[in-house]
Design a protein around this motif. Sequence first.
Motif, mmCIF file in Angstrom:
data_model
loop_
_atom_site.group_PDB
_atom_site.id
_atom_site.type_symbol
_atom_site.label_atom_id
_atom_site.label_comp_id
_atom_site.label_asym_id
_atom_site.label_seq_id
_atom_site.Cartn_x
_atom_site.Cartn_y
_atom_site.Cartn_z
ATOM 1 N N LEU A 161 0.789 -1.370 -0.291
ATOM 2 C CA LEU A 161 0.286 -0.042 0.094
ATOM 3 C C LEU A 161 0.445 1.056 -0.351
ATOM 4 O O LEU A 161 2.337 1.540 0.783
ATOM 5 N N VAL A 162 0.599 2.132 -0.681
ATOM 6 C CA VAL A 162 0.845 3.744 -1.038
ATOM 7 C C VAL A 162 0.821 4.086 0.078
ATOM 8 O O VAL A 162 -0.299 4.719 -0.051
ATOM 9 N N GLU A 163 1.773 4.788 0.923
ATOM 10 C CA GLU A 163 1.388 5.892 2.171
ATOM 11 C C GLU A 163 1.704 7.497 2.017
ATOM 12 O O GLU A 163 2.519 7.370 1.670
ATOM 13 N N LEU A 164 0.361 7.894 2.209
ATOM 14 C CA LEU A 164 0.597 9.082 2.217
ATOM 15 C C LEU A 164 0.605 9.370 3.700
ATOM 16 O O LEU A 164 0.386 9.077 4.292
ATOM 17 N N GLY A 165 1.115 10.618 4.037
ATOM 18 C CA GLY A 165 1.791 11.215 5.018
ATOM 19 C C GLY A 165 1.451 12.205 5.172
ATOM 20 O O GLY A 165 2.114 13.220 4.280
ATOM 21 N N THR A 166 0.730 13.269 6.056
ATOM 22 C CA THR A 166 1.350 14.565 7.225
ATOM 23 C C THR A 166 1.900 14.641 8.930
ATOM 24 O O THR A 166 1.595 13.496 9.704
ATOM 25 N N GLY A 167 3.138 14.526 9.030
ATOM 26 C CA GLY A 167 3.106 15.135 10.724
ATOM 27 C C GLY A 167 3.908 13.727 10.949
ATOM 28 O O GLY A 167 4.711 13.552 11.894
#
Length: 422
Positions: A161-167
């Motif tokens: 799963l391609v992980e998107l993130g912030t923080g």
Amino acid sequence: MLSISPWDARPLSATTRGIPLVDGIPSEEIGSRGWRPSRGDLALPALALDEAAFAGNRDLFLRWCEGAGVNVAPHAKTPMSPALARALREAGAWGTTVANIQQAAVLLANEIGGLAAGRRLGALLSAYPEVEFHAFADSPAAVAALAEAARHADRTELSVLVELGTGRAGARDRAAVEAVIAAVLAADGLVLGGVATYEGAAATPDRDETTHAIATLMERTADAFALVRRAAPHHQLLLSAGGSAYFDVVAKALAPVAKTDGNAKVILRSGALFFADHGIYARAFAEMDRRGGLVIDGVRRSAADGFRPALTLWAEVLSRPEPTLAICGFGMRDASFDQGLPVPLRLWRDGIEQQGLAHKLAVTRLNDQHAFIQVPADSTLAVGDVIAFGISHPCTCLDRWRVIYGLDADGAVTRALDTQFG
């Protein structure tokens, strides 16, 4: 039940914490002893689970998930209890989420590190070839580690799963997403399994700022999903998010994406909400009610009223050295304190509840194994009194315990639940 060897059960005899100092009691007999922490039958401090509250939280959330068009893979790292994970699976949870190789079961909600970690994961997966497994990656380096795992496990379609993130972890822009997709497509043994994110890291003390940040992250997640779908046109894909404090926001944003796609599932990784608490989740559920609450079967319900705190920390008063100070027998080694100190709820003396005493007490600070309790000077609180405390943040309370006790509606021990925190 999809499980991995680190969850092989250990005997309760491996620890005596919380258990009366009596040798030779089989774990299956503990629930028949009639023990009550309020009576001092357990070696205190002890952590207990309100069985009815946990079951009620479970059933409420699974009903909401069904109506919202999402699934849940509860985060096993919250209790690390095989029995509780099994109960959630049997009640209808899609799978189990874990944070590292030691917890690995169904969905690895983290990157695994470098090639050495990939080899360790591969060895684990090779021992359990029947387990469905999905892992996160936010860089070509993370993809390379998973390719190493697939090679060692002789897997031909390890899901990424391609992980998107912030923080926290996760790809920060479209170029990073495209780099991960390209790396997966170029690697042997890997397939694109979907997109994942964690919205909790976007939260700030400012309500409006949090709302905007999570909405932006959900938009980025939907855009990344479109890129993955373009690269994997025929695979069933997963859209995964954290989903404890903001599961309503996540479902509203991602469920329509999956429905429009027609070959995708939304998987929330909620864990702590099954336990609720008297702190951060109590506040989160109140905020959820401000956003509209829970809609189940067309009926709007209060999240704050529906989810009930299920964990209680039991301890006794050790000392009352000053008129306005008492010392209780628990501390930082026993209770969470990162998101708020424990809250006195009820109080017993010689097995009899003392009405009106607990709500006048307040925990002011903790040492390793001592709690400092602010007491009214005229309080009759006495050494030996047993106090039940509510906690804030279940994750960092449960991980301090190797055994927790199930309690029935009358406060009697129903069973001992061993945890696998190592």
